[in-house]
Write an enzyme that holds these catalytic residues in place. Structure first.
Site, PDB file in Angstrom:
ATOM      1  N   ASP A   1       0.875  -1.167   0.000  1.00  0.00           N
ATOM      2  CA  ASP A   1       0.000   0.000   0.000  1.00  0.00           C
ATOM      3  C   ASP A   1       0.913   1.219   0.000  1.00  0.00           C
ATOM      4  O   ASP A   1       1.535   1.536   1.009  1.00  0.00           O
ATOM      5  CB  ASP A   1      -0.888  -0.039   1.255  1.00  0.00           C
ATOM      6  CG  ASP A   1      -1.712   1.236   1.434  1.00  0.00           C
ATOM      7  OD1 ASP A   1      -1.684   2.101   0.537  1.00  0.00           O
ATOM      8  OD2 ASP A   1      -2.382   1.361   2.480  1.00  0.00           O
TER       9      ASP A   1
ATOM     10  N   LYS B   1       2.633  11.498  -3.110  1.00  0.00           N
ATOM     11  CA  LYS B   1       1.637  10.839  -3.954  1.00  0.00           C
ATOM     12  C   LYS B   1       0.731  11.841  -4.672  1.00  0.00           C
ATOM     13  O   LYS B   1       0.231  11.559  -5.759  1.00  0.00           O
ATOM     14  CB  LYS B   1       0.789   9.920  -3.062  1.00  0.00           C
ATOM     15  CG  LYS B   1      -0.139   8.984  -3.789  1.00  0.00           C
ATOM     16  CD  LYS B   1      -0.733   8.023  -2.765  1.00  0.00           C
ATOM     17  CE  LYS B   1      -1.747   7.084  -3.378  1.00  0.00           C
ATOM     18  NZ  LYS B   1      -2.275   6.163  -2.351  1.00  0.00           N
TER      19      LYS B   1
END
Lengths: 210, 624
Positions: free
Chosen positions: B21, B83
Site C-alpha cells: 500500500d 503521492k
C-alpha cells in the site's frame, strides 16, 4: 458447437477451452452472443448470462495467467476484453436490440430518422422543463416538476422495451419490416435515455446545504 | 534486530510476492501466509513506513520514520505527500505546491520536479525510495529473503498518468509489478475473505491525500466492482489545511507576511495541525501549538470538535457527493447497500463516520484496521497472481471514460466509465489528403464534454500509412485498458494489412530512457543509503557501548591494573570522538567500535567476576 483444437472437448465459448484451459484468439472476432456461448436472442436469461460470464471469466481472466509468462498474459488480456465487451452489450437491452437489428440487416440509426410528430412535440416539452430546471436553483419551483417527469420517462422506457420485446421475440427474418419498427423504438429510447441522464445529472449536481 | 521467520529455504524466495500500500501518509507491505494475508513488520516495528523523505546536507536521503522525526528539526528539507504529485504537471499541483518547502520545476514532458539541495527529484524517484524502504522492511521481516515481485495499490480514481507514474516508480525501485490494484478493491478482498461476507458493499476510503468510493457485489468468491468514484485530490491533508488557514489568519497579527509564507514555517504549521486533528478524533477539544523561539512567536489555540467539523464540512460533503454518483452508476439506492466498509486513516474523524452513516442509513463496519486493510488486500491479490488460488475472481472497472478529441475540441467517448476491465474498443481512422502518411489523434480521460476539460493522456501519431488517395486507408486503432487500468494503443492499416507505427508523447510522464537513468542512479543511491544506515547504526551502538563502559569503569575500575585501565579510557575516548564526527564513514566507525570492544574485554571479565562474587555473598543481582 466447435471443438477445442488441442484436446477435442466441446467449446462453450470460442475464447477458451473449459476442459484444457487453452486460450484462443479467434478470427474474425466472434459475435457477442458467441463469446458467451448463447444463441442470439433479445430474450436473455439474466441468471444464465451471469453464470456464463463468471464461468468464462474464471478461465480467461489475466489474474489466473499471471505466472505463465508475457504471451499467455497478453492472450488472457485480449480474451477477457472480448468477453467483457460481449457481456456489456448482451446485458444492456438497448445495445442488444441495436446489435440484433443491425446484424439482421435492419436500418442503422441514421437511416431511420423519422420520428412521430407527437413524440417530437413531447421531447420538446421535456427539454423545456429540463432547461428551466438547469437555469434555476436546487429546491426552486422550476425543479419541482423533475421527479414527475422522471417517473413518466421511466414508464415510457418500460413500454418501449416491452414493444422491442414484442418486435424482436422471436427474432424476425432478415430484412423483415419489424426491424425498421424496432429501429424507430430504439431511436425513441435514445431520446428517453438522454433526458433521464440529464435529470440524474441535475439531481446529483445540486449542491446539498452545508 | 529480530526476525519473525527464520527457516525459509532459499529457493522459496522467488515465491514471495508482496502487497504494498503506497500511501500518501504511510506505506505498508503485506504477504500471504498460511491461508491469510499478514502485515510484514520487523520484530518490534509496526511495519508502517511514513511516506516522508529528508534530504541531508551530504546528499543522502532518509526515508520513513526518521525522516518524519527530522521534519520538526529541519522542515525545509523534508517532503511529505509525494503521492499527490504523481503523474501531474506543475499547473495541476498549484494548491499543493504551497505546502512544499522547496521550489518546483517541470521536465520537458510535464513531470513535476522537487529541487532539494541542488538536485532535482521527480515524484516517481521519491516514491521509488519509499517503495525500496518498504521492500527492505519486508525483507528484514522475512529473515533476509530478497523480494522483487509486488502488487501495488493506487486510488481507484487514479487516471492513466497517475498509474503509469506508480508503475515507473516501482521500476526505478527495481521491483517487478505483478499488478496495479485499486485500493478500495483491495480493501474489499481483505474484508470479504476475512468476514466471508456476501452482498452489496460500499467501500469508503478516505486517506491522507485521496478519496475513493467503490460499490461492489460480493458472492461466492466473485468480487465485482459495480462502480467507483472519487477525488484524487481530497484527503486528510485537506483537513489539516483548514486548521493551517485559521492559524495563518490569526498569526498575521503578530508575524510579517513574508514570514507567514515561509515554506519551512508552513511545514511546521502543517505538522501542528495534523497533531491537533488527530487529538480531535478522540477528544472533544484540542490545542494547536506553534512555537518559534527565534522570532518570539508562541501561539496556542483551542479548537473544539464542533469548530473543526464546521471547517471541514464542505470536504466531507465532497466525499458524499462522490458516494451519490457511485450509487447512481451502480443503479442502487443507499438502502440496498448491505455493508459500508471504512478504509483510510481519515475515516477516524468522528464527523466523517457520522455523515457516512447518515447517507447510507447504517452503521459502518469498523472492525478492520483502516490503515492495514489495503495492504492486506494487495497481498491477497499477489497470492492469486502467483497462482495460489482460483477461488477469488476479481472484476474491477475503469474509473474514467476514455475518449478521443474530435474536430472542434469535443470528446467522442470510446470506453465508458465503470466498464469492467480488461476492456477494449476499436476506432477507424482515415486520411484527409491524398498520400497523407501520418495521422495525429489526442486521447483524453474524463467525463467532461470538452477535451480541454479532461485529462490528456497524450498525443498519438500514426506513422507509416501507405500512400493512398484521401479517405482510402482504413486504420483500425485498438484501445485496450488492461487489468491494471492502464491503456495500450495499437494500430493496423486494414486495406494493406500493415501495422502502423504509433508514437506517443506522454503527458506528465517519464520516457523509458528517463526511467532507465533513474533506475541506475537509484541503485547507486541505495548503496550509499546502505552505508549511511550502517554508519548511523554504528554510532548508536558505540553510544550504548560507551555508556556501559563508563558504568563498568565506575564499578570495577579500581580493580583494573593501571595499563589496562588506560587502554580502555583511550579506546573509549577515540570511539566517542568517532561517533561524534559526522564525516567518518561506516568503515572507520566499525574500526573504532571493534577497538573499544577489544580494549574492554578484561573489564567485562572483571565485571562478570564481580557479579558472581556479589551473588555468592548473598546480594541480589539487581543490587550489584
Amino acid at each position: 458447437m466447435a471443438a477445442c483444437t488441442k484436446c477435442g472437448a466441446e467449446l462453450e465459448t470460442p475464447l477458451v477451452c473449459g476442459a484444457c484451459g487453452t486460450l484462443f484468439a479467434p478470427e474474425p472476432e466472434p459475435t457477442p452472443f458467441e463469446c458467451l456461448g448463447l444463441a442470439a436472442t433479445f430474450d436473455v436469461d439474466a441468471a444464465l448470462l451471469r453464470r456464463r460470464l463468471l464461468r468464462a471469466s474464471r478461465l480467461v481472466h489475466p489474474d489466473f495467467h499471471g505466472a505463465s509468462g508475457e504471451e499467455a498474459r497478453a492472450a488472457a488480456e485480449r480474451a477477457t476484453a472480448s468477453l467483457n465487451r460481449a457481456h456489456a452489450l448482451v446485458a444492456d437491452p438497448a445495445a442488444r436490440a441495436d446489435w440484433l437489428v443491425r446484424s439482421l440487416g435492419g436500418p442503422a440509426e441514421n437511416e431511420q430518422r423519422q420520428m412521430a410528430q407527437a413524440f417530437l412535440m413531447e421531447v420538446m416539452e421535456w427539454n423545456e422543463t429540463l432547461e428551466a430546471a438547469r437555469e434555476s436553483a436546487p429546491g426552486s419551483a422550476a425543479r419541482s416538476g423533475l421527479p414527475a417527469l422522471e417517473a413518466s420517462l421511466r414508464e415510457q422506457r418500460e413500454s418501449v422495451l416491452a414493444e422491442l420485446h414484442r418486435l424482436l421475440v422471436p427474432l424476425p427474418a432478415r430484412g423483415a419490416p419489424a426491424l425498421a419498427q424496432a429501429r424507430a423504438q430504439l431511436n425513441a429510447l435514445r431520446y428517453l435515455a438522454n433526458s433521464l441522464t440529464q435529470i440524474e445529472a441535475l439531481r446529483l449536481d445540486s449542491p446539498s446545504p452545508r | 534486530m529480530g526476525f519473525i521467520e527464520l527457516n525459509v529455504l532459499n529457493n522459496a524466495a522467488s515465491n514471495v510476492a508482496l502487497g504494498i500500500d503506497l500511501g500518501t501518509t504511510n506505506s505498508l507491505g503485506a504477504r500471504w501466509k498460511d491461508g491469510r494475508p499478514i502485515v510484514l513488520h520487523p520484530e518490534g516495528g509496526s511495519g508502517y513506513v511514513p511516506s516522508a523523505l529528508h534530504f541531508g546536507e551530504q546528499g543522502g536521503v532518509i526515508v520513513g520514520r526518521e525522516a518524519r522525526e527530522l521534519a520538526l528539526l529541519d522542515p525545509a528539507h523534508t517532503l511529505f505527500s509525494i503521492k499527490r504529485f504523481m503523474g501531474r504537471g506543475l499547473k495541476d499541483v498549484e494548491s499543493d505546491a504551497r505546502s512544499v518547502p522547496c521550489p518546483l520545476s517541470e521536465t520537458q514532458n510535464g513531470v513535476v520536479q522537487f529541487e532539494m539541495r541542488g538536485r532535482k527529484f521527480t515524484p516517481q524517484e521519491l516514491s521509488a525510495l519509499i517503495l525500496m524502504k518498504v521492500r527492505d522492511q519486508a525483507c528484514k521481516a522475512l529473515g533476509g529473503i530478497e523480494v522483487t515481485k509486488v502488487v501495488i495499490t493506487v486510488p481507484a480514481y487514479f487516471d492513466d498518468s497517475q498509474r503509469q507514474a506508480t508503475r515507473d516508480a516501482a521500476r526505478i525501485a527495481g521491483l517487478d509489478v505483478l499488478r496495479i490494484v485499486n485500493e478500495p478493491t483491495a480493501a474489499s478482498l481483505a474484508y470479504g475473505l476475512d468476514q466471508r461476507k456476501q452482498g452489496k458493499v460500499a467501500v469508503y476510503d478516505l486517506g491522507g491525500g485521496t478519496f475513493d468510493v467503490s460499490i461492489l457485489s460480493i458472492e461466492e468468491g466473485v468480487f465485482q466492482v459495480l462502480s467507483t468514484n472519487g477525488d484524487t485530490h481530497l484527503g486528510g491533508d485537506d483537513f489539516d489545511r483548514t486548521l493551517v488557514e485559521v492559524a495563518k489568519k490569526e498569526l498575521a497579527a503578530v508575524m510579517r507576511p513574508s514570514a507567514l509564507e515561509d515554506r519551512a514555517f508552513l511545514q511546521l504549521l502543517r505538522l501542528a495541525a495534523e497533531r491537533c486533528k488527530i487529538e480531535l478524533s478522540t477528544d472533544p477539544e484540542a490545542y494547536m501549538h506553534v512555537s518559534l523561539p527565534e522570532s518570539g512567536v508562541q501561539w496556542r489555540r483551542k479548537f473544539t470538535r464542533h469548530e473543526f467539523d464546521a471547517l471541514t464540512a464542505h470536504l466531507i460533503e465532497r466525499t458524499l457527493h462522490s458516494c451519490r454518483r457511485a450509487l447512481a452508476d451502480a443503479k442502487l439506492p443507499p438502502e440496498q447497500i448491505d455493508e459500508v466498509v471504512l478504509v483510510g486513516g481519515s475515516t477516524r474523524v468522528p464527523a466523517v463516520r457520522a455523515r457516512v452513516e447518515k447517507l447510507f442509513g447504517r452503521k459502518p463496519h469498523c472492525e478492520l484496521n483502516p490503515d492495514e486493510v489495503v495492504a492486506l488486500g494487495a497481498a491477497v491479490q499477489a497470492h492469486v497472481l502467483m497462482g495460489g488460488t482460483r477461488e477469488v475472481l476479481l472484476m474491477d472497472v475503469t474509473p474514467l471514460s476514455l475518449g478521443i478529441e474530435t474536430m472542434g475540441g469535443a470528446v467522442a467517448k470510446i470506453i465508458q466509465r465503470n466498464s469492467t476491465i480488461p476492456c477494449q474498443a476499436t476506432e477507424g481512422f482515415t486520411t484527409y489528403v491524398d498520400g497523407q502518411n501520418g495521422i495525429d489523434f489526442h486521447v483524453v480521460q474524463g467525463e467532461r464534454e470538452l477535451a480541454a476539460d479532461c485529462r490528456s493522456l497524450g498525443r498519438f501519431k500514426l506513422k507509416g500509412i501507405p500512400a493512398l488517395p484521401a479517405g482510402m486507408p482504413r486504420i483500425a486503432v485498438r484501445f485496450h485498458i488492461d487489468a491494471n487500468g492502464m491503456l495500450t494503443v495499437t494500430a493496423k492499416e486494414e486495406s494493406t494489412g500493415t501495422s502502423a507505427r504509433i508514437e506517443i508523447q506522454p503527458m506528465n510522464g517519464l520516457s523509458d530512457g528517463e526511467v532507465e537513468t533513474m533506475l541506475n542512479s537509484a541503485y547507486r543511491n541505495a548503496r550509499e543509503d546502505f552505508d549511511a544506515r550502517r554508519a548511523a547504526d554504528l554510532r548508536t551502538e558505540i553510544g550504548t557501548m560507551a555508556r556501559a563502559t563508563e558504568r563498568g569503569l565506575s564499578q570495577a575500575g579500581p580493580a583494573l591494573d593501571r595499563e589496562t585501565r588506560r587502554d580502555v579510557e583511550e579506546a573509549l575516548a577515540a570511539a566517542k570522538k568517532a561517533a561524534a564526527d559526522t564525516q567518518l564513514d561506516a568503515g572507520a566507525l566499525q574500526k573504532r567500535r571493534d577497538e573499544l570492544e577489544r580494549a574492554t574485554l578484561p573489564l567485562a571479565a572483571l565485571l562478570m567476576d564481580h557479579v558472581a562474587k556479589a551473588a555468592l555473598s548473598g546480594k541480589r543481582l539487581d543490587e550489584v
